[in-house]
Write an enzyme that holds these catalytic residues in place. Structure first.
Site, PDB file in Angstrom:
ATOM      1  N   TYR A   1      55.499   7.174  53.631  1.00 38.44           N
ATOM      2  CA  TYR A   1      56.821   7.507  54.156  1.00 38.44           C
ATOM      3  C   TYR A   1      57.855   6.555  53.559  1.00 38.44           C
ATOM      4  O   TYR A   1      57.820   5.346  53.803  1.00 38.44           O
ATOM      5  CB  TYR A   1      56.852   7.416  55.681  1.00 38.44           C
ATOM      6  CG  TYR A   1      55.995   8.423  56.409  1.00 38.44           C
ATOM      7  CD1 TYR A   1      55.450   9.525  55.756  1.00 38.44           C
ATOM      8  CD2 TYR A   1      55.712   8.269  57.762  1.00 38.44           C
ATOM      9  CE1 TYR A   1      54.656  10.440  56.422  1.00 38.44           C
ATOM     10  CE2 TYR A   1      54.920   9.190  58.445  1.00 38.44           C
ATOM     11  CZ  TYR A   1      54.391  10.267  57.771  1.00 38.44           C
ATOM     12  OH  TYR A   1      53.602  11.167  58.437  1.00 38.44           O
TER      13      TYR A   1
ATOM     14  N   GLY B   1      61.603  22.899  62.191  1.00 36.81           N
ATOM     15  CA  GLY B   1      62.935  23.353  62.570  1.00 36.81           C
ATOM     16  C   GLY B   1      62.981  24.803  63.020  1.00 36.81           C
ATOM     17  O   GLY B   1      63.971  25.241  63.620  1.00 36.81           O
TER      18      GLY B   1
ATOM     19  N   GLY C   1      71.155  35.777  62.913  1.00 40.37           N
ATOM     20  CA  GLY C   1      71.935  34.546  63.037  1.00 40.37           C
ATOM     21  C   GLY C   1      72.262  33.851  61.732  1.00 40.37           C
ATOM     22  O   GLY C   1      72.911  32.817  61.732  1.00 40.37           O
TER      23      GLY C   1
END
Length: 344
Positions: free
Chosen positions: A59, A215, A225
């Site tokens: 990371y 997400g 949308g």
């Protein structure tokens, strides 16, 4: 359910909170959350009752571990600290994998960056098809004997690999892995079919990640949308494209789940995290906030109790043990990903 209701990690006897703070977003460079904000989020999570932190050397190429080490300074004994090895560090391809040669170097680097004398849980971030699993397990057992790690685990190992790891350890009188880390969410449920029954059979704890499926379950993916803004849209081509034909089933499922959450007066984020926490095989759900506001949203899910009626509605929308895409499993076996291996 609350953060104060600690859970036992497999058969280790170690107790951790039902939410684990993930640090994929923390660090410098391309990480969305810089060091100062990352440290604030980590401290806020600990203050709220989260006791477990999961990071990895890869990371931000070690920067996330540096940040974690700074944030928990003076509070080390409050934290169940997990990190991972496997991914390539730097430009040298030899600085990667699950070989003894790399593990003994990687653990020293992680200990230094985390500013600690031991790692509570050291995990193989991915399977290594070029390294004998016995070599990896033996090296990790040696680290336990040296006191550098307390436990070790795996991440996205296949059902066969999970069983093989247990068999190798037991037949060689070695300590077996005690944790597997897997993706699990309302939209990614395939691990219910075989991974979870195996972990339960062998007493292996589960750290599940991706409760929002990158997400898809944050609330913005709704039918009609439009395309939600996301850094992942370009980073992972096609996977988050609402116009892609292969994403239509997932889009409609996310929309339907959003309507279920609204009907019960909770956010889709709360529904998603509470769902992952609800499975009896899951010890702790890894959350990945980028801001303190995101952390607050995640924490609210710890108090959500899902009724049988809600769980039945969820099953009607997304069948148990189903993934929409192969890639949602977190990794793809080489014999499936590469045609030259698949067609032999």
């Amino acid at each position: 359910m609350s953060l104060n209701e600690l859970r036992t990690l497999g058969r280790t006897g170690a107790l951790i909170s039902p939410l684990t703070l993930g640090t994929l977003n923390f660090g410098t460079g391309t990480a969305p959350t810089g060091p100062a904000d990352s440290i604030r989020i980590i401290k806020a999570a600990l203050d709220a009752g989260i006791t477990s932190i999961d990071t990895a050397d890869i990371y931000s190429q070690g920067e996330a571990e540096n940040v974690v080490g700074q944030a928990i300074h003076g509070r080390r004994d409050e934290v169940f600290l997990a990190t991972k090895f496997h991914g390539q560090m730097g430009s040298n391809p030899a600085h990667a994998g699950n070989s003894r040669r790399w593990i003994v170097r990687a653990v020293e680097n992680s200990l230094r960056r985390l500013d600690t004398d031991r790692i509570d849980l050291y995990q193989a971030h991915r399977p290594d098809y070029n390294t004998d699993l016995l070599e990896t397990i033996t090296a990790l057992n040696d680290l336990i004997r040296q006191g550098k790690i307390l436990y070790y685990g795996t991440s996205v190992f296949s059902p066969a690999q999970l069983v093989e790891a247990q068999w190798i350890a037991n037949t060689n009188h070695l300590t077996p892995p005690v944790v597997d880390q897997v993706p699990y969410s309302l939209l990614v449920r395939a691990n219910e079919r075989d991974v979870f029954p195996i972990t339960q059979q062998y007493g292996v704890g589960v750290l599940s990640y991706g409760p929002l499926d990158g997400g898809w379950l944050a609330g913005g993916y709704r039918v009609g949308g439009g395309q939600p803004e996301s850094s992942r849209f370009s980073a992972v081509p096609g996977r988050f494209d609402v116009t892609a034909p292969f994403n239509q089933a997932k889009l409609h499922a996310a929309d339907a789940l959003g309507r279920v959450a609204a009907r019960y007066g909770i956010s889709l984020i709360q529904l998603a995290v509470a769902f992952a926490m609800n499975h009896p095989a899951v010890t702790s759900v890894i959350i990945g906030p980028r801001t303190e506001e995101h952390l607050t949203d995640y924490l609210k899910a710890a108090d959500v109790v899902l009724s049988e009626a809600i769980l039945d509605e969820i099953d009607d929308i997304v069948a148990p043990a189903v993934n929409f895409l192969e890639r949602d499993a977190g990794t793809v076996a080489p014999h499936l990903e590469y045609p030259e291996l698949r067609r032999r």
